[in-house]
Design a protein around this motif. Structure first.
Motif, mmCIF file in Angstrom:
data_model
loop_
_atom_site.group_PDB
_atom_site.id
_atom_site.type_symbol
_atom_site.label_atom_id
_atom_site.label_comp_id
_atom_site.label_asym_id
_atom_site.label_seq_id
_atom_site.Cartn_x
_atom_site.Cartn_y
_atom_site.Cartn_z
ATOM 1 N N LEU A 167 -6.643 91.402 42.261
ATOM 2 C CA LEU A 167 -5.892 90.197 42.611
ATOM 3 C C LEU A 167 -6.449 89.047 41.776
ATOM 4 O O LEU A 167 -7.655 88.777 41.817
ATOM 5 N N PHE A 168 -5.578 88.383 40.993
ATOM 6 C CA PHE A 168 -6.035 87.413 40.000
ATOM 7 C C PHE A 168 -5.152 86.160 40.033
ATOM 8 O O PHE A 168 -3.924 86.261 40.021
ATOM 9 N N ARG A 169 -5.785 85.004 40.044
ATOM 10 C CA ARG A 169 -5.049 83.741 40.017
ATOM 11 C C ARG A 169 -4.871 83.255 38.585
ATOM 12 O O ARG A 169 -5.742 83.466 37.729
ATOM 13 N N ILE A 170 -3.765 82.553 38.351
ATOM 14 C CA ILE A 170 -3.558 81.795 37.115
ATOM 15 C C ILE A 170 -3.183 80.381 37.567
ATOM 16 O O ILE A 170 -2.001 80.007 37.623
ATOM 17 N N PRO A 171 -4.154 79.565 37.952
ATOM 18 C CA PRO A 171 -3.860 78.277 38.576
ATOM 19 C C PRO A 171 -3.117 77.298 37.678
ATOM 20 O O PRO A 171 -2.384 76.436 38.180
ATOM 21 N N GLU A 172 -3.278 77.426 36.362
ATOM 22 C CA GLU A 172 -2.573 76.512 35.452
ATOM 23 C C GLU A 172 -1.063 76.625 35.597
ATOM 24 O O GLU A 172 -0.331 75.690 35.269
ATOM 25 N N ARG A 173 -0.572 77.762 36.071
ATOM 26 C CA ARG A 173 0.864 77.981 36.222
ATOM 27 C C ARG A 173 1.249 78.282 37.675
ATOM 28 O O ARG A 173 2.353 78.720 37.938
ATOM 29 N N GLN A 174 0.346 78.044 38.602
ATOM 30 C CA GLN A 174 0.600 78.367 40.014
ATOM 31 C C GLN A 174 1.119 79.800 40.138
ATOM 32 O O GLN A 174 2.183 80.068 40.709
ATOM 33 N N ALA A 175 0.356 80.724 39.622
ATOM 34 C CA ALA A 175 0.775 82.124 39.572
ATOM 35 C C ALA A 175 -0.349 83.033 40.051
ATOM 36 O O ALA A 175 -1.523 82.646 40.096
ATOM 37 N N LEU B 124 3.414 89.943 38.456
ATOM 38 C CA LEU B 124 3.238 88.490 38.396
ATOM 39 C C LEU B 124 4.149 87.827 39.420
ATOM 40 O O LEU B 124 5.341 88.135 39.518
ATOM 41 N N SER B 125 3.587 86.896 40.186
ATOM 42 C CA SER B 125 4.358 86.120 41.157
ATOM 43 C C SER B 125 4.024 84.647 40.988
ATOM 44 O O SER B 125 3.129 84.273 40.236
ATOM 45 N N GLY B 126 4.756 83.801 41.682
ATOM 46 C CA GLY B 126 4.525 82.367 41.611
ATOM 47 C C GLY B 126 5.529 81.664 40.733
ATOM 48 O O GLY B 126 6.599 82.189 40.408
ATOM 49 N N ALA B 127 5.188 80.452 40.309
ATOM 50 C CA ALA B 127 6.130 79.580 39.616
ATOM 51 C C ALA B 127 6.811 80.216 38.406
ATOM 52 O O ALA B 127 8.014 80.011 38.200
#
Length: 350
Positions: A100-108, A269-272
């Protein structure tokens, strides 16, 4: 609001560790009667879909509460419905960590969890112990296949899960679109999907007779579909008289996150970055289905405006998961207000 401060703390931790702590915190606030510290009240905004009366159109997507450990606490935040799972017949650990990995720059978020869960018996024990259904809540149960079940025997796992959850669920979601179980998405192909839906609908009819209640079936599909595939799926949904469709799951695309840390991790990939792709699938499905069955729009809802966009594209209800992680419980009321405002504006123009 308190959530941005909490998020800073959680985002300093490993994502899966933070998830466990966060869910424990939601349980604690529910037990203490302090849920209001995280979430605003959501005014009633009834919606009828799949033959079910939803108190408001904003739901929790599957994946956040795989085993139904936190049903009452999550429902207390204001969700109009809660979907738990994905559950498989037998317990399984899922893929190796980290996953499980965040990509906070893209809210993903990228996940390759792999249907980690305690099995259908554990989930049902948790549902039985929750107050949510007894108080009239709408509970979806999302079902899948075990990782080691051959794809040609996948229907056996779905039918077993359907048999087990049918007496309890308000509706059942058939998940054939996770990218994290090998070959699972092959079930979206025409012949495989035709056979699976036929088996499920036949079993649903027998279960309805046995239990004296009709539990709707929804299909959850991927965003990574060509227009011809969406049309073919819509045709099969109509042919088999499915009750609903959930659009969409996570994507294998990396559009919008290229070059960022964690962007090359395997998984969905999920999020914005998923918002536009998911909404486009909702719009195409809405056209292809011509109102014959309702759509639940999910994918990239990070604001009230995103939720209203899904409704404008043809969804009757919405769900989110990643938006909940980035925005917190306040997103529930924001999304509900945006949808209600859009419907009010439409009514004034009519």
């Amino acid at each position: 609001m308190i959530y941005p401060l909490l998020r800073n703390f959680f985002f300093a931790l490993d994502a899966e560790t933070a998830h466990g702590l966060g869910m424990a915190g939601v349980d604690f606030l529910k037990a203490a009667g302090a849920t209001c510290l995280l979430a605003s009240a959501v005014p009633p905004d009834p919606v009828r879909a799949m033959g079910i009366d939803f108190p408001n159109p904003v739901g929790l997507a599957a994946g956040l509460d795989k085993n139904g450990d936190h049903i009452d606490a999550l429902a207390a935040l204001g969700f109009g419905f809660v979907e738990i799972g994905t559950v498989t017949p037998r317990p399984q650990p899922g893929n190796a960590k980290p996953r499980l990995f965040r990509i906070p720059e893209r809210q993903a978020i990228i996940n390759r969890m792999g249907f980690n869960n305690g099995g259908v018996d554990k989930l049902l024990a948790n549902v039985t112990g929750a107050q949510f259904l007894r108080r009239g809540g709408v509970l979806g149960i999302n079902i899948g296949k075990n990782f080691d079940t051959p794809i040609e025997r996948a229907a056996d796992d779905y039918l077993l899960c359907l048999d087990r959850v049918y007496p309890t669920a308000t509706y059942v979601t058939v998940n054939i679109s996770s990218p994290n179980t090998r070959n699972l998405r092959e079930l979206q192909n025409d012949e495989a999907l035709d056979a699976l839906l036929g088996s499920l609908k036949s079993r649903q009819a027998r279960l309805a007779d046995r239990h004296g209640r009709y539990v709707p079936l929804a299909l959850k599909i991927a965003p990574d579909l060509e227009e011809t595939q969406i049309q073919a799926i819509a045709d099969l949904l109509r042919r088999h008289c499915m009750d609903g469709v959930i659009a969409t799951n996570t994507t294998v695309s990396r559009s919008g996150v290229e070059g960022l840390a964690n962007a090359e991790q395997a998984g969905g990939l999920s999020g914005a970055p998923l918002a536009a792709m998911s909404t486009a699938v909702v719009r195409r499905l809405s056209t292809a289905l011509a109102g014959e069955l309702p759509i639940i729009g999910v994918g990239g809802i990070m604001s009230g405006a995103d939720a209203a966009d899904k409704i404008a594209a043809g969804a009757s209800l919405v769900q989110f998961y990643t938006g909940f992680i980035y925005r917190g419980p306040q997103l529930i009321a924001e999304a509900a207000a945006a949808i209600a405002g859009r419907r009010a504006a439409q009514a004034r123009m009519a």
